[in-house]
Scaffold this motif. Structure first.
Motif, PDB file in Angstrom:
ATOM      1  N   VAL A   1      15.869  35.298  46.598  1.00 14.19           N
ATOM      2  CA  VAL A   1      14.850  36.004  47.305  1.00 14.19           C
ATOM      3  C   VAL A   1      13.488  35.284  46.939  1.00 14.19           C
ATOM      4  N   THR A   2      13.191  35.682  45.537  1.00 11.83           N
ATOM      5  CA  THR A   2      11.970  35.145  44.814  1.00 11.83           C
ATOM      6  C   THR A   2      11.768  33.707  44.778  1.00 11.83           C
ATOM      7  N   THR A   3      12.757  32.870  44.916  1.00 18.55           N
ATOM      8  CA  THR A   3      12.683  31.522  45.027  1.00 18.55           C
ATOM      9  C   THR A   3      12.852  30.753  46.565  1.00 18.55           C
ATOM     10  N   ARG A   4      13.166  31.817  47.419  1.00 15.02           N
ATOM     11  CA  ARG A   4      13.294  31.303  48.591  1.00 15.02           C
ATOM     12  C   ARG A   4      14.420  30.195  48.631  1.00 15.02           C
ATOM     13  N   SER A   5      15.526  30.356  47.875  1.00 16.41           N
ATOM     14  CA  SER A   5      16.467  29.217  47.849  1.00 16.41           C
ATOM     15  C   SER A   5      17.952  29.699  47.698  1.00 16.41           C
ATOM     16  N   TYR A   6      18.825  28.756  48.361  1.00 18.23           N
ATOM     17  CA  TYR A   6      20.207  28.909  48.224  1.00 18.23           C
ATOM     18  C   TYR A   6      20.914  28.155  47.408  1.00 18.23           C
ATOM     19  N   VAL A   7      20.057  27.949  46.179  1.00 21.40           N
ATOM     20  CA  VAL A   7      20.668  26.950  45.193  1.00 21.40           C
ATOM     21  C   VAL A   7      21.880  27.620  44.179  1.00 21.40           C
ATOM     22  N   LEU A   8      21.791  28.936  44.149  1.00 20.29           N
ATOM     23  CA  LEU A   8      22.801  29.498  43.449  1.00 20.29           C
ATOM     24  C   LEU A   8      24.033  30.231  44.390  1.00 20.29           C
ATOM     25  N   LEU A   9      23.918  30.038  45.589  1.00 17.82           N
ATOM     26  CA  LEU A   9      24.882  30.403  46.524  1.00 17.82           C
ATOM     27  C   LEU A   9      26.414  30.131  45.982  1.00 17.82           C
ATOM     28  N   PRO A  10      26.546  28.835  45.681  1.00 24.00           N
ATOM     29  CA  PRO A  10      28.142  28.395  45.092  1.00 24.00           C
ATOM     30  C   PRO A  10      28.436  29.408  44.056  1.00 24.00           C
ATOM     31  N   MET A  11      27.452  29.889  43.082  1.00 27.51           N
ATOM     32  CA  MET A  11      27.815  30.741  42.013  1.00 27.51           C
ATOM     33  C   MET A  11      28.372  32.064  42.596  1.00 27.51           C
ATOM     34  N   VAL A  12      27.746  32.680  43.613  1.00 27.49           N
ATOM     35  CA  VAL A  12      27.980  33.796  44.340  1.00 27.49           C
ATOM     36  C   VAL A  12      29.338  33.836  44.784  1.00 27.49           C
ATOM     37  N   TYR A  13      29.692  32.611  45.397  1.00 31.15           N
ATOM     38  CA  TYR A  13      31.305  32.296  46.118  1.00 31.15           C
ATOM     39  C   TYR A  13      32.159  32.618  44.892  1.00 31.15           C
ATOM     40  N   ILE A  14      31.850  31.738  43.839  1.00 31.29           N
ATOM     41  CA  ILE A  14      33.032  31.859  42.853  1.00 31.29           C
ATOM     42  C   ILE A  14      33.158  33.095  42.091  1.00 31.29           C
ATOM     43  N   TYR A  15      31.899  33.729  41.877  1.00 36.37           N
ATOM     44  CA  TYR A  15      31.993  35.081  41.416  1.00 36.37           C
ATOM     45  C   TYR A  15      32.596  35.872  42.034  1.00 36.37           C
ATOM     46  N   SER A  16      32.423  35.959  43.225  1.00 37.43           N
ATOM     47  CA  SER A  16      32.870  36.923  44.311  1.00 37.43           C
ATOM     48  C   SER A  16      34.543  36.760  44.371  1.00 37.43           C
ATOM     49  N   LEU A  17      34.758  35.615  44.187  1.00 36.02           N
ATOM     50  CA  LEU A  17      36.162  35.288  44.462  1.00 36.02           C
ATOM     51  C   LEU A  17      36.998  35.916  43.298  1.00 36.02           C
ATOM     52  N   LEU A  18      36.437  35.714  42.135  1.00 38.38           N
ATOM     53  CA  LEU A  18      37.098  36.199  40.949  1.00 38.38           C
ATOM     54  C   LEU A  18      37.031  37.767  40.901  1.00 38.38           C
ATOM     55  N   MET A  19      35.861  38.177  41.379  1.00 39.36           N
ATOM     56  CA  MET A  19      35.693  39.782  41.423  1.00 39.36           C
ATOM     57  C   MET A  19      36.723  40.307  42.230  1.00 39.36           C
ATOM     58  N   TRP A  20      37.024  39.801  43.472  1.00 38.28           N
ATOM     59  CA  TRP A  20      37.992  40.213  44.287  1.00 38.28           C
ATOM     60  C   TRP A  20      39.342  40.099  44.022  1.00 38.28           C
ATOM     61  N   VAL A  21      39.569  39.134  43.283  1.00 39.61           N
ATOM     62  CA  VAL A  21      40.894  38.855  42.565  1.00 39.61           C
ATOM     63  C   VAL A  21      41.280  40.134  41.714  1.00 39.61           C
ATOM     64  N   GLY A  22      40.230  40.325  40.764  1.00 38.33           N
ATOM     65  CA  GLY A  22      40.416  41.359  39.789  1.00 38.33           C
ATOM     66  C   GLY A  22      40.554  42.855  40.558  1.00 38.33           C
ATOM     67  N   LEU A  23      39.787  42.883  41.244  1.00 33.45           N
ATOM     68  CA  LEU A  23      39.867  44.435  42.178  1.00 33.45           C
ATOM     69  C   LEU A  23      41.156  44.257  42.850  1.00 33.45           C
ATOM     70  N   ILE A  24      41.690  43.309  43.451  1.00 34.28           N
ATOM     71  CA  ILE A  24      43.001  43.445  44.156  1.00 34.28           C
ATOM     72  C   ILE A  24      44.094  43.859  42.688  1.00 34.28           C
ATOM     73  N   ILE A  25      44.001  43.226  41.871  1.00 36.82           N
ATOM     74  CA  ILE A  25      44.983  43.421  40.946  1.00 36.82           C
ATOM     75  C   ILE A  25      44.793  44.653  40.319  1.00 36.82           C
ATOM     76  N   TYR A  26      43.485  45.181  40.127  1.00 35.13           N
ATOM     77  CA  TYR A  26      43.198  46.641  39.814  1.00 35.13           C
ATOM     78  C   TYR A  26      43.721  47.747  40.886  1.00 35.13           C
ATOM     79  N   MET A  27      43.374  47.476  42.091  1.00 37.80           N
ATOM     80  CA  MET A  27      44.008  48.313  43.011  1.00 37.80           C
ATOM     81  C   MET A  27      45.552  48.381  43.026  1.00 37.80           C
TER      82      MET A  27
END
Length: 373
Positions: free
Chosen positions: A129-155
């Motif tokens: 939002v502050t930089t008005r850029s999608y440059v770090l969006l791939p990092m969101v995708y990678i982290y979200s994938l790892l987070m959801w895998v961890g959440l599924i294992i926990y659940m």
């Protein structure tokens, strides 16, 4: 894609319908007392409030994204998109995870790990939002994938623990199990992830709205049909002060206060209620069943199956008409599916196969009696 959306009247109508439905569902859960879909079930107030908050967030997010329908500047559209992503990270996704946690009623799980889990995504969203850029969006995708895998294992682990807790404390499991909810929500999140990764296609904008529509309807039904399993403090306190009894005495008291009185026929009989009837602490009673190699649920359902067998034999002897479903209800089972599963676990036969075998034995004994006569 947004240019096509602005010119698509059908999509705008669907968008408005989803927003209105989420708003109505939120108000319903907040202000209505009692259940409309399942009047005989007392749902969790905590779950109702969090789900209402989730629906309100869906409405808010839709309103935030709505200016995209009227803006023509690509920079303004990007800004709205980034702000909407930040709002999703702060509210929508954390609340969805919290609702999954609250559905598991075996203990009150802390919610702060959800904030910790979402912090990297929020930080990246703020940077965007502050930089008005999608440059770090791939990092969101990678982290979200790892987070959801961890959440599924926990659940998965938490659901197994929750299932054991249910069987150790409740005789009837109808309206208490939640693994189906986890499966549905996991599928919803996978489809949403697919949308996030391929959102250049206009068809996915429709898919997203349909997902939200399904999610609102499903969660509304789930909240209404999931029993509140919280135990009143007074009951816990009264039972916990009762003395521990030797295993032999517990067996005798179970015979006197559960089997002889047919207390096991009571619907939704809990371990706490049985412990109070027997006059012992529920922890010791649970330990007694564990030492017998049983869960509380299996103990009660075995008694109910035995009761069914007695009713069946009485009906056959008296030449009364009956159905297996009728006898199962008279034996304390609310659901025929639950009865069928419990019956097969105890006898290693389906109800139909057992009744057929019993009928053949009766006929064989009758023919044998006639031949001797």
């Amino acid at each position: 894609m947004y240019d096509q959306v602005r010119e698509d009247t059908l999509f705008i109508m669907l968008y408005a319908i989803v927003t209105a439905l989420a708003m109505l569902a939120s108000c319903y859960l907040l202000f209505r007392r009692g259940n409309a879909f399942a009047p005989d079930i007392t749902s969790s107030v905590r779950l109702r409030r969090w789900t209402a908050a989730l629906f309100a967030v869906i409405v808010l997010n839709h309103l935030v994204y709505m200016p995209i329908f009227f803006l023509s500047s690509s920079e303004d559209i990007m800004m709205i998109d980034l702000i909407g992503g930040l709002l999703d990270s702060l509210t929508l996704f954390p609340m969805a995870i919290i609702i999954l946690f609250i559905m598991l009623q075996d203990r009150r799980r802390p919610l702060w790990p959800v904030a910790v889990m979402m912090t990297p995504i929020v930080v990246i969203a703020i940077f965007g939002v502050t930089t008005r850029s999608y440059v770090l969006l791939p990092m969101v995708y990678i982290y979200s994938l790892l987070m959801w895998v961890g959440l599924i294992i926990y659940m998965v682990c938490a659901l197994r623990q929750y299932g054991r807790w249910l069987r150790d404390n409740f005789a009837d499991l109808e309206h208490k199990e939640v693994w189906q909810s986890f499966v549905v929500l996991a599928i919803v999140m996978l489809v949403f992830a697919a949308y996030a990764l391929t959102n250049e296609n206009q068809i996915y904008t429709y898919v997203l709205q349909v997902i939200i529509l399904v999610l609102v309807c499903y969660l509304l039904w789930r909240v209404e049909t999931l029993s509140d399993l919280s135990i009143p403090e007074g009951i816990t306190k009264n039972v916990s002060t009762l003395a521990a009894l030797p295993a032999k005495n517990i067996g005798v008291l179970l015979q006197q206060h559960c089997i002889d009185t047919q207390l096991y026929l009571q619907h939704d009989l809990t371990l706490l209620q049985l412990a109070k009837a027997v006059g012992t602490n529920h922890f010791y009673l649970s330990q007694y069943f564990s030492n017998q190699g049983l869960t509380y649920n299996a103990y009660i359902n075995n008694l109910r199956v035995n009761h069914f067998v007695c009713l069946y034999r009485e009906a056959v002897t008296a030449h009364r008409s009956f159905t297996a479903q009728q006898l199962s209800q008279e034996s304390g089972f609310r659901s025929y599916n639950t009865f069928s599963s419990a019956f097969k676990r105890k006898t290693n036969l389906s109800v139909t196969a057992w009744m057929k075998a019993a009928s053949e034995r009766e006929q064989s004994q009758a023919r044998l009696g006639l031949s001797r006569a």
